[in-house]
Design an enzyme around this catalytic site. Structure first.
Site, short mmCIF file in Angstrom:
data_model
loop_
_atom_site.label_atom_id
_atom_site.label_comp_id
_atom_site.label_asym_id
_atom_site.label_seq_id
_atom_site.Cartn_x
_atom_site.Cartn_y
_atom_site.Cartn_z
N TYR A 79 0.85 -1.19 0.00
CA TYR A 79 0.00 0.00 0.00
C TYR A 79 0.89 1.25 0.00
O TYR A 79 1.32 1.74 1.04
CB TYR A 79 -0.92 0.03 1.23
CG TYR A 79 -1.98 -1.06 1.26
CD1 TYR A 79 -2.33 -1.77 0.11
CD2 TYR A 79 -2.63 -1.38 2.45
CE1 TYR A 79 -3.30 -2.77 0.16
CE2 TYR A 79 -3.60 -2.37 2.50
CZ TYR A 79 -3.93 -3.07 1.35
OH TYR A 79 -4.88 -4.06 1.41
N HIS A 133 -0.66 -11.85 0.46
CA HIS A 133 -1.64 -10.91 -0.10
C HIS A 133 -2.40 -11.51 -1.28
O HIS A 133 -3.59 -11.27 -1.45
CB HIS A 133 -0.88 -9.64 -0.54
CG HIS A 133 -1.71 -8.40 -0.58
ND1 HIS A 133 -1.18 -7.15 -0.43
CD2 HIS A 133 -3.02 -8.20 -0.77
CE1 HIS A 133 -2.14 -6.25 -0.52
NE2 HIS A 133 -3.26 -6.86 -0.74
N SER A 193 -13.13 -4.73 2.00
CA SER A 193 -14.12 -3.96 1.23
C SER A 193 -15.54 -4.34 1.66
O SER A 193 -16.40 -4.65 0.83
CB SER A 193 -13.93 -4.15 -0.29
OG SER A 193 -12.62 -3.76 -0.67
N PRO A 194 -15.80 -4.33 2.98
CA PRO A 194 -17.08 -4.86 3.49
C PRO A 194 -18.28 -3.97 3.17
O PRO A 194 -19.42 -4.41 3.30
CB PRO A 194 -16.85 -4.93 5.01
CG PRO A 194 -15.84 -3.85 5.27
CD PRO A 194 -14.94 -3.85 4.08
N GLY A 213 -17.60 1.51 -0.05
CA GLY A 213 -18.33 2.70 0.41
C GLY A 213 -19.74 2.77 -0.13
O GLY A 213 -20.59 3.48 0.41
N PHE A 214 -20.03 2.01 -1.19
CA PHE A 214 -21.36 2.10 -1.80
C PHE A 214 -22.47 1.86 -0.79
O PHE A 214 -23.50 2.54 -0.78
CB PHE A 214 -21.50 1.10 -2.98
CG PHE A 214 -22.84 1.20 -3.63
CD1 PHE A 214 -23.06 2.14 -4.63
CD2 PHE A 214 -23.91 0.44 -3.18
CE1 PHE A 214 -24.33 2.30 -5.18
CE2 PHE A 214 -25.17 0.59 -3.73
CZ PHE A 214 -25.38 1.52 -4.73
N GLY A 259 -24.61 4.33 1.49
CA GLY A 259 -25.71 5.13 0.97
C GLY A 259 -25.35 6.60 0.81
O GLY A 259 -26.21 7.43 0.51
N1 LIG Z 1 -6.58 -8.06 0.98
C1 LIG Z 1 -6.84 -7.29 -0.03
O1 LIG Z 1 -6.48 -7.59 -1.18
C2 LIG Z 1 -7.57 -6.00 0.19
C3 LIG Z 1 -8.14 -5.29 -0.88
C4 LIG Z 1 -8.83 -4.12 -0.61
C5 LIG Z 1 -8.94 -3.66 0.70
N2 LIG Z 1 -8.34 -4.34 1.70
C6 LIG Z 1 -8.42 -3.87 3.10
O2 LIG Z 1 -9.79 -3.66 3.45
C7 LIG Z 1 -9.96 -2.34 3.93
C8 LIG Z 1 -11.34 -1.83 3.60
O3 LIG Z 1 -11.64 -1.97 2.22
P1 LIG Z 1 -11.97 -0.75 1.27
O4 LIG Z 1 -11.42 0.49 1.83
O5 LIG Z 1 -11.55 -1.16 -0.10
O6 LIG Z 1 -13.56 -0.73 1.21
P2 LIG Z 1 -14.73 -0.36 2.25
O7 LIG Z 1 -14.27 -0.43 3.64
O8 LIG Z 1 -15.89 -1.19 1.82
O9 LIG Z 1 -15.06 1.15 1.85
C9 LIG Z 1 -14.18 2.19 2.09
C10 LIG Z 1 -14.70 3.44 1.43
O10 LIG Z 1 -15.92 3.82 2.05
C11 LIG Z 1 -15.86 5.16 2.52
N3 LIG Z 1 -16.50 5.15 3.84
C12 LIG Z 1 -16.08 4.46 4.93
N4 LIG Z 1 -16.93 4.64 5.97
C13 LIG Z 1 -17.90 5.45 5.51
C14 LIG Z 1 -19.07 5.99 6.09
N5 LIG Z 1 -19.40 5.71 7.34
N6 LIG Z 1 -19.84 6.81 5.32
C15 LIG Z 1 -19.52 7.07 4.05
N7 LIG Z 1 -18.43 6.60 3.43
C16 LIG Z 1 -17.62 5.79 4.16
C17 LIG Z 1 -14.40 5.51 2.59
O11 LIG Z 1 -14.22 6.86 2.26
P3 LIG Z 1 -13.54 7.90 3.31
O12 LIG Z 1 -12.14 7.44 3.49
O13 LIG Z 1 -13.66 9.19 2.56
O14 LIG Z 1 -14.39 7.80 4.53
C18 LIG Z 1 -13.76 4.60 1.56
O15 LIG Z 1 -13.71 5.24 0.32
C19 LIG Z 1 -8.82 -1.55 3.28
O16 LIG Z 1 -8.52 -0.38 4.00
C20 LIG Z 1 -7.70 -2.56 3.30
O17 LIG Z 1 -7.06 -2.53 4.57
C21 LIG Z 1 -7.68 -5.50 1.47
#
Ligand SMILES: NC(=O)c1ccc[n+]([C@@H]2O[C@H](COP(=O)([O-])OP(=O)(O)OC[C@H]3O[C@@H](n4cnc5c(N)ncnc54)[C@H](OP(=O)(O)O)[C@@H]3O)[C@@H](O)[C@H]2O)c1
Length: 329
Positions: free
Chosen positions: A56, A129, A207-208, A212-213, A216
């Protein structure tokens, strides 16, 4: 925050913090002092489980490289024994392609770099990874067993694991958790649930919130910069926004009756679905840390989880981002 146990004995807060976005994939890197402040704030709120990776990397406004592990390491060094640090080896990003390399000598040099950047002498959960097709699972697991013996890591895991690889690896050195993509919009890995239950392996959901989708908070008018991966993710197009209204309505409806937010319901759905799932939502904003952590306190009954699963089964949803392509070796 409530706690959960991954594998045999890795106790973590029920909701972890995905730290990737501070420097990777979501546009320009967050300024270092701001990122450190946010990560420390997360600890104060009750987060103890922090997720990062060797790969990262981002670019600071002055053109220098932002190493995500350094942000996490600097922020958490005062609290080292009270937190669980998870990081990953075996991947490099080339533009938006993923290059894998899990040769033992590469892992050996990666772990030293991660320990240095994280300001620590042990890693609580060290993930491969991505599977490297040119290195057998047993060989990677053998290196993990050595690193555990040497005290450099205490537990290990596999990201984007499949059943065959997990079984082979687990037979050599027990796997504590897989870390796979999982959300209401991406449920493919539910097929691994019986295997995880049989082997006693945890599931860290990345990406739970479908990037971010599921919060809402994004609309067809939301604009993302070119260097923000969401600018090319299928769930954020205007068509997808329209197609997914039924899902958002479902989330808003249940959120209202539970005095919660859609983000919290989307996380509570998986937390209440299986006791061995730990989501790691990412945010760079202090204002969103409390909201996401609050998901750990939302109680959905088994009937409510069943109702959500049934509704999701019958819903026609847009495509959702499934990961960057793997470069051919
Ligand atoms: N193992 C892998 O290959 C892999 C791949 C992807 C991700 N990951 C890990 O998983 C973690 C989470 O995944 P992700 O960041 O891809 O997806 P995510 O947690 O599903 O979504 C994150 C996005 O949602 C927004 N967000 C978060 N909380 C919010 C809220 N309460 N209201 C509105 N928007 C919100 C964030 O924007 P803001 O920052 O602007 O709040 C960010 O853009 C990563 O940080 C990483 O550590 C691992």
């Amino acid at each position: 925050m409530k706690a959960r146990t991954l594998g045999k004995d890795l106790t973590v807060a029920a909701v972890g913090l995905g730290c990737m976005g501070f420097s990777h994939a979501y546009g320009a890197a967050t300024e270092k002092s701001e990122a450190v402040e946010a990560i420390q704030k997360a600890f104060e709120i009750g987060y103890t489980f922090f997720d990062t990776a060797e790969s990262y990397l981002g670019t600071n406004t002055d053109g220098s490289i932002s190493y995500n592990e350094e942000l996490v390491g600097e922020a958490l060094s005062p609290y080292r024994n009270k937190v669980q640090l998870a990081t990953k080896f075996g991947v490099r990003h080339d533009n938006r392609n993923i290059l894998t390399d899990s040769r033992p000598e590469t892992i050996r040099s990666s772990v030293e770099g991660s320990l240095r950047r994280l300001h620590t002498d042990y890693i609580d959960l060290y993930y491969q990874h991505r599977i490297d097709p040119s290195v057998p699972a047993e060989e990677v697991a053998g290196v993990m067993a050595d690193l555990i013996r040497e005290g450099k890591i205490t537990h290990w895991g596999i990201s984007e694991a499949n059943e065959d690889y997990l079984r082979k690896a687990h037979a050599v050195c027990p796997v504590t958790a897989i870390q796979n993509r999982y959300s209401m919009m991406y449920r493919d890995y539910e097929r691994l649930f019986p295997v995880l239950e049989e082997l006693g392996v945890g599931f860290v959901a990345f990406s739970p919130m479908a990037n971010g989708f599921l919060t809402g908070k994004y609309t067809a008018d939301s604009k993302f910069t070119q260097d923000d991966y969401r600018s090319a993710m299928p769930q954020f197009t205007a068509d997808a926004m329209q197609k997914n209204q039924e899902l958002l309505a479902l989330l808003y409806g249940l959120a209202e009756s539970k005095n919660a937010t859609p983000a919290q319901i989307s996380l509570a759905w998986m937390l209440c679905g299986k006791s061995y799932i730990v989501p790691i939502p990412g945010t760079r904003k202090i204002s969103r840390l409390t909201e996401n952590a609050g998901a750990a306190d939302i109680e959905l009954t088994a009937d409510e989880v069943r109702m959500l699963n049934k509704a999701l089964d019958g819903m026609e949803l847009s495509g959702v981002f499934g990961g960057s392509p793997m470069a051919k070796k």
